[in-house]
Design a protein around this motif. Structure first.
Motif, PDB file in Angstrom:
ATOM      1  N   TYR A 192       0.808  -1.110   0.055  1.00 31.05           N
ATOM      2  CA  TYR A 192       0.040   0.113  -0.047  1.00 31.05           C
ATOM      3  C   TYR A 192       0.969   1.256  -0.052  1.00 31.05           C
ATOM      4  CZ  TYR A 192      -3.353  -3.332   1.642  1.00 31.05           C
ATOM      5  OH  TYR A 192      -4.268  -4.430   1.764  1.00 31.05           O
ATOM      6  N   PRO A 193       1.495   1.551  -1.168  1.00 25.50           N
ATOM      7  CA  PRO A 193       2.587   2.677  -1.151  1.00 25.50           C
ATOM      8  C   PRO A 193       1.976   4.082  -0.713  1.00 25.50           C
ATOM      9  CG  PRO A 193       2.109   1.938  -3.296  1.00 25.50           C
ATOM     10  CD  PRO A 193       1.540   0.788  -2.467  1.00 25.50           C
ATOM     11  N   ALA A 194       0.681   4.096  -0.971  1.00 30.94           N
ATOM     12  CA  ALA A 194       0.054   5.585  -0.936  1.00 30.94           C
ATOM     13  C   ALA A 194      -0.333   5.922   0.372  1.00 30.94           C
ATOM     14  CB  ALA A 194      -1.018   5.669  -1.883  1.00 30.94           C
ATOM     15  N   SER A 195      -0.288   4.705   1.438  1.00 31.94           N
ATOM     16  CA  SER A 195      -0.661   4.717   2.833  1.00 31.94           C
ATOM     17  C   SER A 195       0.285   5.670   3.658  1.00 31.94           C
ATOM     18  CB  SER A 195      -1.014   3.623   3.497  1.00 31.94           C
ATOM     19  OG  SER A 195      -1.210   3.642   4.985  1.00 31.94           O
ATOM     20  N   GLN A 196       0.043   6.896   4.010  1.00 38.70           N
ATOM     21  CA  GLN A 196       0.897   7.460   4.629  1.00 38.70           C
ATOM     22  C   GLN A 196       0.756   7.205   6.211  1.00 38.70           C
ATOM     23  OE1 GLN A 196       1.198  11.982   4.311  1.00 38.70           O
ATOM     24  NE2 GLN A 196      -0.147  11.807   2.450  1.00 38.70           N
ATOM     25  N   ARG A 197      -0.308   6.651   6.779  1.00 40.56           N
ATOM     26  CA  ARG A 197      -0.308   5.845   8.105  1.00 40.56           C
ATOM     27  C   ARG A 197       0.673   5.061   8.238  1.00 40.56           C
ATOM     28  NH1 ARG A 197      -6.205   4.437   9.712  1.00 40.56           N
ATOM     29  NH2 ARG A 197      -5.255   4.071  11.618  1.00 40.56           N
ATOM     30  N   LEU A 198       0.846   4.161   7.125  1.00 38.13           N
ATOM     31  CA  LEU A 198       1.701   3.025   7.096  1.00 38.13           C
ATOM     32  C   LEU A 198       3.108   3.587   7.057  1.00 38.13           C
ATOM     33  CD1 LEU A 198      -0.325   0.283   5.001  1.00 38.13           C
ATOM     34  CD2 LEU A 198       0.306   0.103   7.397  1.00 38.13           C
ATOM     35  N   ARG A 199       3.480   4.492   6.052  1.00 39.94           N
ATOM     36  CA  ARG A 199       4.621   4.923   6.100  1.00 39.94           C
ATOM     37  C   ARG A 199       5.235   5.651   7.443  1.00 39.94           C
ATOM     38  NH1 ARG A 199       7.275   5.519   0.884  1.00 39.94           N
ATOM     39  NH2 ARG A 199       5.711   4.746  -0.824  1.00 39.94           N
ATOM     40  N   GLY A 200       4.258   6.259   8.182  1.00 41.17           N
ATOM     41  CA  GLY A 200       4.435   7.014   9.578  1.00 41.17           C
ATOM     42  C   GLY A 200       4.887   5.714  10.512  1.00 41.17           C
ATOM     43  N   VAL A 201       4.412   4.602  10.440  1.00 40.89           N
ATOM     44  CA  VAL A 201       4.651   3.581  11.299  1.00 40.89           C
ATOM     45  C   VAL A 201       5.989   3.083  10.925  1.00 40.89           C
ATOM     46  CG1 VAL A 201       4.012   1.158  12.210  1.00 40.89           C
ATOM     47  CG2 VAL A 201       2.365   3.010  11.913  1.00 40.89           C
ATOM     48  N   GLN A 202       6.365   2.858   9.655  1.00 43.96           N
ATOM     49  CA  GLN A 202       7.529   2.410   9.161  1.00 43.96           C
ATOM     50  C   GLN A 202       8.774   3.452   9.712  1.00 43.96           C
ATOM     51  OE1 GLN A 202       8.690   2.877   5.201  1.00 43.96           O
ATOM     52  NE2 GLN A 202       9.623   0.911   5.042  1.00 43.96           N
ATOM     53  N   MET A 203       8.488   4.694   9.665  1.00 45.57           N
ATOM     54  CA  MET A 203       9.622   5.535   9.936  1.00 45.57           C
ATOM     55  C   MET A 203       9.769   5.580  11.362  1.00 45.57           C
ATOM     56  SD  MET A 203       8.412   9.041   7.615  1.00 45.57           S
ATOM     57  CE  MET A 203       9.270  10.173   8.612  1.00 45.57           C
ATOM     58  N   LEU A 204       8.464   5.488  12.214  1.00 47.30           N
ATOM     59  CA  LEU A 204       8.848   5.373  13.830  1.00 47.30           C
ATOM     60  C   LEU A 204       9.435   4.273  14.167  1.00 47.30           C
ATOM     61  CD1 LEU A 204       8.148   6.828  16.416  1.00 47.30           C
ATOM     62  CD2 LEU A 204       6.099   5.685  16.386  1.00 47.30           C
ATOM     63  N   ALA A 205       9.210   2.788  13.521  1.00 42.52           N
ATOM     64  CA  ALA A 205       9.688   1.752  13.898  1.00 42.52           C
ATOM     65  C   ALA A 205      11.233   1.734  13.481  1.00 42.52           C
ATOM     66  CB  ALA A 205       9.028   0.660  13.017  1.00 42.52           C
ATOM     67  N   LEU A 206      11.598   2.400  12.416  1.00 37.84           N
ATOM     68  CA  LEU A 206      13.032   2.311  12.074  1.00 37.84           C
ATOM     69  C   LEU A 206      13.656   2.915  13.053  1.00 37.84           C
ATOM     70  CD1 LEU A 206      12.584   2.771   8.218  1.00 37.84           C
ATOM     71  CD2 LEU A 206      13.916   0.783   9.208  1.00 37.84           C
ATOM     72  N   TYR A 207      13.172   4.384  13.257  1.00 37.28           N
ATOM     73  CA  TYR A 207      13.979   5.107  14.363  1.00 37.28           C
ATOM     74  C   TYR A 207      14.040   4.634  15.590  1.00 37.28           C
ATOM     75  CZ  TYR A 207      14.744   9.149  17.299  1.00 37.28           C
ATOM     76  OH  TYR A 207      15.241  10.050  18.175  1.00 37.28           O
ATOM     77  N   ARG A 208      13.036   3.865  16.146  1.00 34.89           N
ATOM     78  CA  ARG A 208      13.318   3.037  17.234  1.00 34.89           C
ATOM     79  C   ARG A 208      14.001   1.744  17.353  1.00 34.89           C
ATOM     80  NH1 ARG A 208       6.789   3.359  19.195  1.00 34.89           N
ATOM     81  NH2 ARG A 208       6.997   5.396  20.084  1.00 34.89           N
ATOM     82  N   ALA A 209      14.330   1.307  16.222  1.00 36.06           N
ATOM     83  CA  ALA A 209      15.222   0.327  16.077  1.00 36.06           C
ATOM     84  C   ALA A 209      16.693   0.589  15.836  1.00 36.06           C
ATOM     85  CB  ALA A 209      14.785  -0.592  14.899  1.00 36.06           C
ATOM     86  N   GLY A 210      16.893   2.092  15.981  1.00 37.19           N
ATOM     87  CA  GLY A 210      18.324   2.545  15.986  1.00 37.19           C
ATOM     88  C   GLY A 210      18.706   2.789  14.485  1.00 37.19           C
ATOM     89  N   ARG A 211      17.637   2.822  13.702  1.00 34.85           N
ATOM     90  CA  ARG A 211      18.086   3.117  12.182  1.00 34.85           C
ATOM     91  C   ARG A 211      17.514   4.434  11.480  1.00 34.85           C
ATOM     92  NH1 ARG A 211      15.644  -2.724  10.448  1.00 34.85           N
ATOM     93  NH2 ARG A 211      16.178  -2.036   8.157  1.00 34.85           N
ATOM     94  N   GLN A 212      18.154   5.522  12.212  1.00 38.79           N
ATOM     95  CA  GLN A 212      17.378   6.823  12.197  1.00 38.79           C
ATOM     96  C   GLN A 212      17.821   7.153  10.582  1.00 38.79           C
ATOM     97  OE1 GLN A 212      19.669   9.998  14.109  1.00 38.79           O
ATOM     98  NE2 GLN A 212      17.829  11.328  14.015  1.00 38.79           N
ATOM     99  N   ALA A 213      19.133   7.118   9.861  1.00 40.87           N
ATOM    100  CA  ALA A 213      19.206   7.409   8.532  1.00 40.87           C
ATOM    101  C   ALA A 213      18.289   6.577   7.758  1.00 40.87           C
ATOM    102  CB  ALA A 213      20.615   7.073   7.988  1.00 40.87           C
ATOM    103  N   GLU A 214      17.732   5.455   7.894  1.00 42.61           N
ATOM    104  CA  GLU A 214      16.828   4.679   7.122  1.00 42.61           C
ATOM    105  C   GLU A 214      15.284   5.289   7.266  1.00 42.61           C
ATOM    106  OE1 GLU A 214      16.374   0.438   6.547  1.00 42.61           O
ATOM    107  OE2 GLU A 214      18.256   0.354   7.985  1.00 42.61           O
ATOM    108  N   ALA A 215      14.853   5.772   8.359  1.00 42.22           N
ATOM    109  CA  ALA A 215      13.874   6.504   8.844  1.00 42.22           C
ATOM    110  C   ALA A 215      13.579   7.608   8.136  1.00 42.22           C
ATOM    111  CB  ALA A 215      13.702   6.605  10.267  1.00 42.22           C
ATOM    112  N   LEU A 216      14.601   8.426   7.660  1.00 42.67           N
ATOM    113  CA  LEU A 216      14.489   9.803   7.183  1.00 42.67           C
ATOM    114  C   LEU A 216      14.564   9.350   5.694  1.00 42.67           C
ATOM    115  CD1 LEU A 216      17.391  11.818   9.275  1.00 42.67           C
ATOM    116  CD2 LEU A 216      15.053  12.041   9.202  1.00 42.67           C
ATOM    117  N   GLY A 217      15.381   8.269   5.368  1.00 39.69           N
ATOM    118  CA  GLY A 217      15.103   7.880   3.956  1.00 39.69           C
ATOM    119  C   GLY A 217      13.773   7.413   3.327  1.00 39.69           C
ATOM    120  N   ALA A 218      13.165   6.938   4.338  1.00 41.50           N
ATOM    121  CA  ALA A 218      11.858   6.474   4.100  1.00 41.50           C
ATOM    122  C   ALA A 218      10.830   7.557   3.864  1.00 41.50           C
ATOM    123  CB  ALA A 218      11.213   5.698   5.281  1.00 41.50           C
TER     124      ALA A 218
END
Length: 966
Positions: A192-218
């Motif tokens: 579901y590439p157009a879902s901003q809710r899912l992309r928000g969860v992905q960014m937050l999960a990446l950040y909490r996993a210590g992957r800040q650069a990937e979160a910003l890349g997302a």
């Protein structure tokens, strides 16, 4: 008779009558049924049925006739005894079934139900409901149906599923307890590439996993995908908070009845002014004591000395005054004393407080019980019986009629007290412990030394008695620092002595409990505290105590008796541990009462048992006889536990790892213990289990064993220890250090154990391969294979052939590589063992290099299933890495990204090299999926990991990939 009809639209259209599946006929007939089910009991006109089943171009000449035929057949399938469920209404039809009978109805209503549950019961309950709803999704809704109504319903249900997934993932992120959230969010963003809710969860999960650069890349990938629309304000705000590393993004219980006449006793002790915390326990106890039970309410608080049982009981009882208007009785039953209170004497006191003249109190206990219960008839009185010894002591003191309540405290578990409701009172959690310190010494001093305050609470083990003593001493000396008190309390030699203030002392409280023990209990209490382990099981306890470790039932009874007395704790079946201060007390007792020879003898029995058991576990895990795995001779008197499966073996080794580590540490210091057994035990810990933290501990202890062996003049033991250390360092990606240790092991055993030399050559082969020296790797590999073949060790030879084959392939000898890998897999195959799984993994690696990706995936999946069953996490992560790389090379980019995300958390815990390889595979997959910014972040992180580990070939390949993104 009634029957229950059920239908499913979340998959192929199906129906059941009770448990029997219905024959719903051909697809067109199911189209008609689907339209009627979607109407939720409403009448569907004939014209709407026709429009829902056929597109205009596909309609038959007489569609109404076809509909009637389908309805007639459906009636034959659906109607049973009683009223028909498929009714004719005008020119249409209605299917009369309850909403719960159709899975899609529950599915479509789940979001509203979950939102309501969240308001009432919290996020956890809401997520449970969403998980249950999503579990209904069996396959593509209305699979196989092509009519307009089916297409519309399918699109609607997909939309509902997306909304449920978005809501569920947002709750996952809020609760922060799903380790696979990054992988799941990444897979759903692809879906579901157009879902901003899912992309928000992905960014937050990446950040909490210590992957800040990937979160910003997302976020950059999202902005690029959405184009001129751009991310919404919520996503932009999340991006800003991630940029500034916002700390907030981190995870973070009336009185009634007629009062009887007579005196109103008020014997409860005074409530303390600084009572702190315990809110949940107070509410639970109050709930226990205020229910409208048809009998006397009895609630028992049990727990260790000093945990605050009496304080909690008094505080709770005083808060229930209106509920018990006829008074409160109190007695200290002195259960921890050598001479507990006599129930008859206590009854005499109670009777006087209730208004009975001394001359009217009978002499016999039985008569006093009868008079006591008669005196309480019709009254509402609360009894607090403090510090009870047993249920027998309490039983005569309980009222006989409802309306009264008894609250009992005891260090022992009062299992014989019929009908009682029990509460096990634990130590204070850190927050409450700090709050108690604040109440006693003031906010200013805690705020001035916040770290020391937390350390002080920890040094007191959260035990309220210890906290009060330490805090009272600090309150009496305003100039004294908290850090100074912490230094005293972290020295076990004086810790208990410092926890004394006036007549109050932690050690004195423990002494009272210790004095009640039998000789057997006291010895077990002392010796079991000596090993420095977080917990232990009954078999190891039996071996330490010189009891039967193979049938530990009697030992378990002994341990449970200590649990009942609150001197030992058990938070999981079959696992026991000491509170920190109780352990210090028990060790001090052992130092005074057990001779060094007795302690050494106890440890020798446990080491012998664990070494023999580890030898058996290693053999079963690799499906060989123990002799085939022995690197040096390490005889044991014990036969050790036998294991039926490799899973049982690895479970035992994992569960008892702390005990085994403690034994190795002790053997290095105590010359009375067998160092060769300790070295062999370390070898087995290294070959059965995995994980970065585990490997680090293995390497550290192997170094200690090697030094102790050199000091004692045992070159064979030192050689084994150096090999174990080198092997562990290699798996931890410390390649230069590993090479040095393995070379030293070869020197030390030059004329000794051929198996040890073969094993050292095998790890040196892998080490040279990682560093790109393939000719050298082949030399070590061939030496290893030759030595194992001379020994007749087929399993070991097969493993060595697998590693050698990979090096043949990296050198370009593909035919030779495939033949060696297939022969290796053949030698280790046919078993549920680590060796079989490794053989399959090696074969998969070679097949991939030979260009046979499909066969490589098949073998990798077989290996993965075995590694997961056996809990071999390092190889599980390695196999996942291999599968991700094969998917990349096959052009299956979404599969590659999903596989990499799935295994990244595991790789991060086991190996930096595997983490780097997965990040590289993820970056390659994301690049082809149009997520270039995130792909770059992954590849840069992989390059950094490769560079830090000296993996030059991998680093160069990753640089090339990064250059291609520019």
């Amino acid at each position: 008779m009634t029957r229950e009809l059920r239908f499913s639209l979340l998959g192929p259209v199906r129906g059941w009558s009770d448990d029997a599946e219905l024959d719903l006929g051909r697809p067109q007939q199911r189209e008609v049924l689907a339209v009627l089910l979607a109407a939720a009991g409403r009448t569907v006109a004939m014209s709407l049925l026709v429009e829902g089943v056929w597109d205009e171009a596909d309609r038959p000449a007489r569609p109404e006739h076809a509909i009637r035929t389908h309805v007639w057949r459906l009636r034959r399938a659906l109607d049973g005894p009683g009223a028909p469920v498929l009714e004719t209404v005008g020119d249409g039809y209605a299917l009369r079934i309850p909403e719960r009978a159709v899975d899609s109805r529950s599915f479509e209503g789940a979001l509203a139900v979950a939102e309501k549950a969240r308001s009432a019961d919290g996020a956890g309950r809401a997520r449970e409901l969403l998980d249950a709803a999503l579990g209904l999704w069996a396959a593509e809704p209305l699979a196989g149906l092509r009519g307009p109504a089916a297409r519309a319903a399918r699109a609607r249900l997909h939309g509902v599923r997306q909304a449920l997934l978005e809501a569920r993932l947002e709750l996952d992120a809020e609760l922060g307890d799903r380790p696979g959230l990054v992988a799941e969010a990444g897979a759903l963003v692809v879906e579901y590439p157009a879902s901003q809710r899912l992309r928000g969860v992905q960014m937050l999960a990446l950040y909490r996993a210590g992957r800040q650069a990937e979160a910003l890349g997302a976020f950059e990938d999202t902005r690029r995908f959405l184009g001129t629309v751009g991310p919404g304000e919520a996503l932009r705000e999340l991006h800003r908070r991630i940029l500034r590393s916002d700390p907030s993004l981190r995870l973070p219980g009336p009185a009634h009845g007629i009062r009887a006449t007579g005196p109103r006793p008020a014997a409860l002790p005074r409530d303390i002014d600084d009572f702190t915390g315990r809110r949940e326990q107070v509410e639970t106890l109050a709930g226990m004591l205020t229910g409208d039970a048809p009998a006397v309410v009895v609630s028992a608080i049990n727990g260790m000395a000093g945990v605050g049982k009496t304080t909690l009981a008094v505080h709770t009882a005083r808060g229930l005054g209106e509920r018990y208007p006829d008074g409160h009785l109190y007695a200290d039953l002195r259960g921890a004393d050598r001479d507990p209170a006599d129930p008859g004497t206590v009854l005499g006191t109670f009777l006087r407080e209730l208004g009975t003249a001394a001359s009217d109190i009978p002499d016999g206990t039985a008569e006093r019980v009868a008079l006591f219960r008669s005196s309480l008839s019709g009254r509402r009185v609360l009894l607090l019986l403090d510090n009870a010894a047993s249920g027998d002591q309490v039983r005569p003191l309980t009222p006989g009629a409802p309306g009264c309540a008894v609250l009992v405290t005891s260090r022992a578990w009062l299992t014989g007290l019929e009908g009682a409701r029990h509460m096990q009172l634990d130590v204070m959690p850190p927050g409450e412990a700090l709050a108690l310190l604040r109440r006693i010494i003031g906010d200013r001093r805690v705020d001035a030394e916040p770290r020391a305050a937390a350390e002080l609470a920890e040094a007191c083990g959260g035990l309220p008695l210890a906290l009060r003593i330490a805090a009272s001493r600090l309150a009496a000396e305003p100039g004294r620092t908290l850090a100074g008190m912490v230094r005293l309390l972290t020295d076990d030699r004086i810790r208990l002595a410092e926890l004394r203030s006036g007549d109050t002392a932690v050690e004195a409280a423990f002494d009272l409990s210790y004095a009640t023990l039998t000789g057997e209990q006291a010895r077990a209490f002392r010796l079991l505290a000596v090993p420095d382990v977080p917990d232990f099981g009954p078999r190891c306890a039996a071996a330490l105590l010189g009891r039967d470790a193979y049938d530990p039932e009697d030992t378990e009874e002994l341990l449970e008796s200590l649990v009942d007395l609150s001197l030992l704790e058990s938070r999981a079946p079959g696992r026991y541990h000491f509170h920190d201060l109780v352990r210090v007390f028990a060790r001090a007792r052992s130092a005074r009462e057990d001779t060094p020879a007795e302690t050494t003898r106890a440890f020798a029995g446990l080491l012998d048992f664990c070494a023999a058991t580890a030898r058996n576990a290693d053999a079963v895990a690799h499906s060989v006889e123990p002799a085939e795995r022995a690197l040096i001779d390490a005889p044991t008197a014990s036969t050790g536990l036998a294991f039926g499966t490799a899973q049982d073996a690895t479970d035992w080794m994992r569960e008892e790892t702390p005990v085994q580590r403690a034994l190795v540490d002790r053997a290095c210091e105590d010359d009375g213990l067998s160092l060769v057994q300790a070295a062999d035990l370390m070898d087995k810990l290294n070959t059965v289990l995995s994980g970065i933290t585990h490997l680090s501990a293995v390497a550290e202890r192997a170094e200690r064993v090697a030094r102790a062996a050199a000091r004692r003049g045992s070159p064979d033991v030192e050689a084994l220890a150096r090999f174990v250390r080198g092997n562990a360092l290699w798996h931890a990606n410390s390649y230069p250090e590993a090479e040095s240790e393995l070379a030293r092991a070869l020197e030390l055993c030059a004329g000794g154990s051929a198996r040890l030399r073969a094993s050292a050559h095998l790890t040196l082969c892998a080490n040279a391969r990682v560093r790109g020296r393939f000719d050298e790797a082949v030399g070590h590999g061939e030496a290893s294979v030759r030595l194992f073949r001379e020994l007749g060790a087929e399993i070991a030879e097969g493993t060595a052939l697998g590693e050698l084959a990979f090096n043949y392939a990296r050198r370009g000898s593909l035919a030779e590589a495939r033949a060696a890998a297939e022969r290796g897999a053949e030698l280790v195959g046919g078993r549920e063992s680590v060796s079989t799984a490794i053989g399959l993994y090696y074969l998969a690696r070679v097949l991939r290099l030979c260009g046979d990706g499909d066969a490589a995936l098949d073998r990798a999946r077989e290996a993965l299933e075995l590694f997961r069953t056996l809990g071999v996490t390092a190889f599980e992560a390695a196999t996942g890495t291999l599968m991700a790389e094969v998917h990349v090379e096959a052009g299956h980019h979404a599969l590659a990204a999903g596989t990499a995300e799935e295994f990244l958390p595991l790789a991060r815990r086991t190996s930096g090299m595997l983490e780097a390889a997965l990040l590289r595979a993820l970056g390659r997959g994301l690049c082809r999926l149009g997520q270039a910014a995130r792909a770059r972040a992954c590849l840069e992180a992989a390059l950094d990991l490769f560079d830090r580990r000296g993996a030059t070939a991998d680093a160069e390949q990753t640089r090339t990939l990064l250059a291609g993104l520019a």
